[in-house]
Write a protein that holds these residues in place. Structure first.
Motif, PDB file in Angstrom:
ATOM      1  N   VAL A  54      -0.089  -5.222  -1.254  1.00 45.43           N
ATOM      2  CA  VAL A  54      -0.817  -4.401  -1.905  1.00 45.43           C
ATOM      3  C   VAL A  54      -0.254  -4.277  -3.307  1.00 45.43           C
ATOM      4  O   VAL A  54       0.854  -3.832  -3.415  1.00 45.43           O
ATOM      5  CB  VAL A  54      -1.066  -3.059  -1.235  1.00 45.43           C
ATOM      6  CG1 VAL A  54      -1.608  -1.988  -2.434  1.00 45.43           C
ATOM      7  CG2 VAL A  54      -2.024  -3.309  -0.017  1.00 45.43           C
ATOM      8  N   GLY A  55      -1.025  -4.227  -4.352  1.00 43.97           N
ATOM      9  CA  GLY A  55      -0.635  -4.080  -5.644  1.00 43.97           C
ATOM     10  C   GLY A  55      -0.512  -5.530  -6.227  1.00 43.97           C
ATOM     11  O   GLY A  55      -0.333  -5.354  -7.668  1.00 43.97           O
ATOM     12  N   HIS A  75      -3.105   2.526   1.363  1.00 45.47           N
ATOM     13  CA  HIS A  75      -2.104   1.968   0.799  1.00 45.47           C
ATOM     14  C   HIS A  75      -2.329   1.322  -0.723  1.00 45.47           C
ATOM     15  O   HIS A  75      -1.428   0.881  -1.193  1.00 45.47           O
ATOM     16  CB  HIS A  75      -1.553   0.832   1.629  1.00 45.47           C
ATOM     17  CG  HIS A  75      -1.127   1.079   2.908  1.00 45.47           C
ATOM     18  ND1 HIS A  75      -0.046   1.848   3.223  1.00 45.47           N
ATOM     19  CD2 HIS A  75      -1.748   1.165   4.256  1.00 45.47           C
ATOM     20  CE1 HIS A  75       0.171   1.916   4.581  1.00 45.47           C
ATOM     21  NE2 HIS A  75      -0.913   1.433   5.279  1.00 45.47           N
ATOM     22  N   PHE A  76      -3.576   1.650  -1.195  1.00 48.20           N
ATOM     23  CA  PHE A  76      -3.779   1.429  -2.416  1.00 48.20           C
ATOM     24  C   PHE A  76      -3.531   2.467  -3.418  1.00 48.20           C
ATOM     25  O   PHE A  76      -2.997   3.412  -3.067  1.00 48.20           O
ATOM     26  CB  PHE A  76      -5.463   0.986  -2.469  1.00 48.20           C
ATOM     27  CG  PHE A  76      -5.555  -0.377  -1.705  1.00 48.20           C
ATOM     28  CD1 PHE A  76      -5.826  -1.409  -2.686  1.00 48.20           C
ATOM     29  CD2 PHE A  76      -5.854  -0.334  -0.495  1.00 48.20           C
ATOM     30  CE1 PHE A  76      -6.242  -2.783  -2.093  1.00 48.20           C
ATOM     31  CE2 PHE A  76      -6.198  -1.668   0.103  1.00 48.20           C
ATOM     32  CZ  PHE A  76      -6.481  -2.779  -0.742  1.00 48.20           C
ATOM     33  N   GLU A  77      -3.607   2.249  -4.658  1.00 51.70           N
ATOM     34  CA  GLU A  77      -3.420   3.226  -5.637  1.00 51.70           C
ATOM     35  C   GLU A  77      -3.960   4.638  -5.702  1.00 51.70           C
ATOM     36  O   GLU A  77      -3.622   5.658  -5.840  1.00 51.70           O
ATOM     37  CB  GLU A  77      -3.761   2.675  -7.220  1.00 51.70           C
ATOM     38  CG  GLU A  77      -3.353   1.416  -7.463  1.00 51.70           C
ATOM     39  CD  GLU A  77      -4.250   0.379  -7.195  1.00 51.70           C
ATOM     40  OE1 GLU A  77      -5.467  -0.005  -7.779  1.00 51.70           O
ATOM     41  OE2 GLU A  77      -4.202  -0.267  -5.833  1.00 51.70           O
TER      42      GLU A  77
END
Length: 112
Positions: A54-55, A75-77
């Protein structure tokens, strides 16, 4: 010491290769990926691989749980990012945080 064994690293790389192929506007499940890679029952390990990715450039937002629920959103921003990305690609939802899996499911066997 490395956080993941070499075996897991190899599996993670195979997971990432599958995720890279998920078409825009489609989703797949952790279990679909695990089964495709010959590790039926390893859906949780697929999740670990995605958490590590992720990212980056992989479309991790296109992987949902077996019911179409956005379990990876934390788990994302920000918690809403996964849903926003899917909606921007035309993915429809049947409930809050649950995609219409029947309409948008992609199985790894469909890879080019």
């Amino acid at each position: 010491m490395d956080k993941h064994s070499n075996l897991e690293k190899s599996f993670f790389e195979r997971v990432w290769a599958v995720v890279e192929e998920i078409p825009v506007g489609r989703v797949t499940t952790y279990g679909d990926i695990a089964e495709h890679l010959g590790r039926r029952g390893a859906a949780r390990i697929v999740g670990w691989a995605l958490k590590d990715a992720v990212g980056g450039d992989l479309p991790c937002h296109r992987v949902v749980n077996r019911n179409g629920v956005l379990t990876g959103r934390r788990h994302f921003e920000a918690p809403h990012v996964m849903e926003e990305r899917l909606r921007s690609e035309g993915v429809t939802f049947v409930a809050e945080d649950q995609v219409d899996l029947d309409a948008h499911r992609w199985r790894p066997e469909e890879m080019r």
